[in-house]
Design a protein around this motif. Structure first.
Motif, PDB file in Angstrom:
ATOM      1  N   TYR A   1      14.113   8.815  -0.303  1.00 17.34           N
ATOM      2  CA  TYR A   1      14.893   8.585  -1.515  1.00 17.34           C
ATOM      3  C   TYR A   1      14.304   7.478  -2.384  1.00 17.34           C
ATOM      4  O   TYR A   1      14.865   7.145  -3.426  1.00 17.34           O
ATOM      5  N   GLY A   2      13.183   6.916  -1.960  1.00 17.51           N
ATOM      6  CA  GLY A   2      12.519   5.915  -2.778  1.00 17.51           C
ATOM      7  C   GLY A   2      12.172   4.654  -2.016  1.00 17.51           C
ATOM      8  O   GLY A   2      12.736   4.377  -0.949  1.00 17.51           O
ATOM      9  N   ASN A   3      11.221   3.896  -2.552  1.00 20.50           N
ATOM     10  CA  ASN A   3      10.809   2.620  -1.985  1.00 20.50           C
ATOM     11  C   ASN A   3      11.135   1.510  -2.965  1.00 20.50           C
ATOM     12  O   ASN A   3      10.920   1.655  -4.181  1.00 20.50           O
ATOM     13  N   LEU A   4      11.633   0.402  -2.429  1.00 19.46           N
ATOM     14  CA  LEU A   4      12.002  -0.750  -3.251  1.00 19.46           C
ATOM     15  C   LEU A   4      11.434  -2.013  -2.636  1.00 19.46           C
ATOM     16  O   LEU A   4      11.432  -2.159  -1.407  1.00 19.46           O
ATOM     17  N   ALA A   5      10.968  -2.913  -3.461  1.00 22.76           N
ATOM     18  CA  ALA A   5      10.527  -4.228  -2.987  1.00 22.76           C
ATOM     19  C   ALA A   5      10.799  -5.241  -4.088  1.00 22.76           C
ATOM     20  O   ALA A   5      10.517  -4.984  -5.270  1.00 22.76           O
ATOM     21  N   THR A   6      11.346  -6.387  -3.705  1.00 24.63           N
ATOM     22  CA  THR A   6      11.624  -7.436  -4.682  1.00 24.63           C
ATOM     23  C   THR A   6      10.596  -8.557  -4.559  1.00 24.63           C
ATOM     24  O   THR A   6      10.107  -8.845  -3.466  1.00 24.63           O
ATOM     25  N   ILE A   7      10.275  -9.150  -5.680  1.00 23.33           N
ATOM     26  CA  ILE A   7       9.294 -10.236  -5.708  1.00 23.33           C
ATOM     27  C   ILE A   7       9.977 -11.562  -6.013  1.00 23.33           C
ATOM     28  O   ILE A   7       9.676 -12.591  -5.412  1.00 23.33           O
TER      29      ILE A   7
ATOM     30  N   PRO B   1       0.800  -1.235   0.000  1.00 19.81           N
ATOM     31  CA  PRO B   1       0.000   0.000   0.000  1.00 19.81           C
ATOM     32  C   PRO B   1       0.826   1.276   0.000  1.00 19.81           C
ATOM     33  O   PRO B   1       0.296   2.342  -0.344  1.00 19.81           O
ATOM     34  N   SER B   2       2.122   1.218   0.378  1.00 21.01           N
ATOM     35  CA  SER B   2       2.951   2.426   0.360  1.00 21.01           C
ATOM     36  C   SER B   2       3.433   2.768  -1.045  1.00 21.01           C
ATOM     37  O   SER B   2       3.997   3.844  -1.263  1.00 21.01           O
ATOM     38  N   PHE B   3       3.208   1.875  -2.008  1.00 21.56           N
ATOM     39  CA  PHE B   3       3.552   2.125  -3.402  1.00 21.56           C
ATOM     40  C   PHE B   3       2.319   2.638  -4.147  1.00 21.56           C
ATOM     41  O   PHE B   3       1.203   2.607  -3.636  1.00 21.56           O
ATOM     42  N   THR B   4       2.546   3.097  -5.367  1.00 18.78           N
ATOM     43  CA  THR B   4       1.415   3.545  -6.181  1.00 18.78           C
ATOM     44  C   THR B   4       0.536   2.350  -6.544  1.00 18.78           C
ATOM     45  O   THR B   4       1.011   1.200  -6.582  1.00 18.78           O
ATOM     46  N   PRO B   5      -0.744   2.581  -6.847  1.00 20.12           N
ATOM     47  CA  PRO B   5      -1.617   1.469  -7.242  1.00 20.12           C
ATOM     48  C   PRO B   5      -1.084   0.685  -8.435  1.00 20.12           C
ATOM     49  O   PRO B   5      -1.233  -0.535  -8.504  1.00 20.12           O
ATOM     50  N   GLU B   6      -0.439   1.385  -9.383  1.00 13.46           N
ATOM     51  CA  GLU B   6       0.085   0.694 -10.558  1.00 13.46           C
ATOM     52  C   GLU B   6       1.209  -0.275 -10.185  1.00 13.46           C
ATOM     53  O   GLU B   6       1.252  -1.409 -10.681  1.00 13.46           O
ATOM     54  N   LEU B   7       2.118   0.158  -9.291  1.00 21.82           N
ATOM     55  CA  LEU B   7       3.198  -0.722  -8.878  1.00 21.82           C
ATOM     56  C   LEU B   7       2.688  -1.847  -7.985  1.00 21.82           C
ATOM     57  O   LEU B   7       3.200  -2.969  -8.038  1.00 21.82           O
ATOM     58  N   SER B   8       1.678  -1.559  -7.174  1.00 22.96           N
ATOM     59  CA  SER B   8       1.069  -2.616  -6.361  1.00 22.96           C
ATOM     60  C   SER B   8       0.476  -3.699  -7.247  1.00 22.96           C
ATOM     61  O   SER B   8       0.645  -4.898  -6.994  1.00 22.96           O
ATOM     62  N   GLU B   9      -0.203  -3.291  -8.281  1.00 26.12           N
ATOM     63  CA  GLU B   9      -0.808  -4.262  -9.197  1.00 26.12           C
ATOM     64  C   GLU B   9       0.271  -5.036  -9.948  1.00 26.12           C
ATOM     65  O   GLU B   9       0.143  -6.252 -10.173  1.00 26.12           O
ATOM     66  N   ALA B  10       1.361  -4.347 -10.333  1.00 26.97           N
ATOM     67  CA  ALA B  10       2.461  -5.035 -11.014  1.00 26.97           C
ATOM     68  C   ALA B  10       3.084  -6.081 -10.095  1.00 26.97           C
ATOM     69  O   ALA B  10       3.424  -7.190 -10.540  1.00 26.97           O
TER      70      ALA B  10
END
Length: 426
Positions: A353-359, A214-223
């Motif tokens: 400075y940005g948010n990162l998450a790996t899948i 939820p801390s990311f944009t909806p588009e990145l959450s969906e990706a």
């Protein structure tokens, strides 16, 4: 410590905030006492990789005494804080051998947080969270032992339950755990067993909110959701966990038999607010002033996950490692300026400075505000950033080599079942 009487700064907690504060005070005319229950600092963003057998504990941790060995104004004390006396300005410490109190002129509380079960603490034995090395090795043991039990199972239902892993919480920790576990099952363990096929393991990620990350944009959450599902993770949003027990979880009205349940749904601050008798928010974080000072407690500061602060830009400072490091540097500089007679600093302002998450392999999301990335480029940036921010050179080399070996061979080098399994948590 110096024989000459100098102001004493006690820092409680050797996490990102505590170490940053200590380093910011390196040139100050103070004596620092750094107190922690453990003798090591851990790089929490990579704890999930220890839990999923990608890395060993020593790869992401370092002894606190060694980290600060070149800073002569620091004394490290191993022990547990049992209370704070604001009247005498002292901290009570117990290490199991002896107990006592240390007086302070300044006190920095950087005590971090633990997982929260929203009033259901009895779920913890069945659904452990991930905050410490002990948590990570316990989860690794549960995961690997579940596959062993599945191999020995004579009943299909028992086998399937042991091959079902449920992760509660769709934030970065939950997403990264889900992706790493499904890759563990479908690549690293794929050829290791004879009676079961680990590739048939079921990984279920459950999020109570409308979307993961939820801390990311909806588009990145969906990706991220699509990437997880492509890997084979079953993602459920708007789904609330109603119960956890030794047999599995109840999601809404559905019972899911599962031998392994992992909790990544929330955090609860340390008891620091209770030690001080200070005001706190619903998560137990101390409500602090614009410079992290605790109202009504002269010379006392709370930072990182211990504090709740809306900064000068009007944004709530998040409980993430970069924010804790910035807060530690800010408070260290503030104390240095006070002792040197310089003007007060401007109120704290968090720089995101940005948010990162790996899948998973070649799958990650990155949000830098001005640019948003997904896929392979985000994955490479995630890896480079995490290696860069590791505590020392040895850790960077160990993690780089470990990742390179895993990338080339699809193997995990830390698949060790250590310690004893105890019911009901297994």
């Amino acid at each position: 410590m110096s024989d000459q009487k100098r102001p004493v700064v006690i820092i409680v907690g050797a996490g990102f905030g505590g170490l940053s504060a200590a380093r910011a005070l390196a040139s100050a005319e103070v004596d620092i006492v750094l107190v922690d229950q453990r003798n090591h600092h851990i790089f929490q963003p990579l704890l999930y990789q220890v839990a999923t057998a990608s890395l060993s504990p020593a790869d992401i941790a370092g002894p606190v005494r060694s980290i600060l060995s070149s800073q002569p104004n620091v004394t490290v004390v191993l022990g547990t804080v049992t209370g704070i006396d604001s009247a005498t300005r002292s901290v009570s410490i117990d290490n199991g051998v002896r107990s006592g109190a240390i007086a302070y002129d300044y006190l920095i509380l950087a005590t971090g947080a633990r997982h929260a079960y929203f009033g259901n603490d009895h779920w913890e034995p069945y659904a452990p969270g991930l905050k410490t090395i002990e948590d990570a090795t316990s989860i690794r043991r549960r995961l690997l032992w579940a596959f062993e039990r599945a191999e020995m199972a004579t009943d299909i239902a028992e086998r399937d339950a042991n091959l079902t892993i449920v992760i509660v919480g769709g934030g970065p920790t939950g997403v990264e755990l889900a992706g790493s576990i499904i890759e563990l099952a479908r690549a690293a363990l794929a050829k290791d067993f004879r009676r079961i096929d680990p590739r048939k393991a079921r990984v279920l990620l459950v999020e109570a909110g409308p979307r993961i990350l939820p801390s990311f944009t909806p588009e990145l959450s969906e990706a991220a959701k699509q990437s997880l599902e492509k890997l084979g993770v079953s993602v459920r949003v708007d789904a609330r966990v109603m119960n956890c027990d030794a047999e599995g979880v109840v999601i809404g009205e559905e019972r899911v038999p599962a031998a392994t349940i992992l909790w990544a749904a929330g955090v609860q601050a340390s008891p620091a607010a209770g030690w001080l008798g200070a005001a706190a928010d619903r998560a137990g974080r101390v409500l602090v002033g614009p410079d992290f000072s605790v109202p009504g407690h002269e010379g006392v500061f709370a930072i990182g996950d211990t504090a709740s602060l809306t900064d000068a830009a009007g944004q709530l400072v998040p409980g993430v490692a970069p924010a804790a490091k910035q807060a530690g540097r800010y408070v260290g500089d503030l104390i240095t300026r006070r002792l040197s007679g310089f003007p007060q600093q401007a109120p704290f302002r968090y720089r995101n400075y940005g948010n990162l998450a790996t899948i998973g392999r070649y799958a990650a999301v990155a949000d830098f505000g001005w640019i948003r990335l997904r896929g392979a480029l985000a994955w490479w940036l995630w890896g480079i950033a995490h290696i860069f921010f590791l505590i020392d050179f040895r850790n960077r080399v160990a993690v780089t080599l470990g990742w390179l070996w895993s990338f080339l061979t699809f193997k995990r080098g830390a698949r060790l079942i250590t310690g004893m399994l105890r019911t009901p948590g297994k």
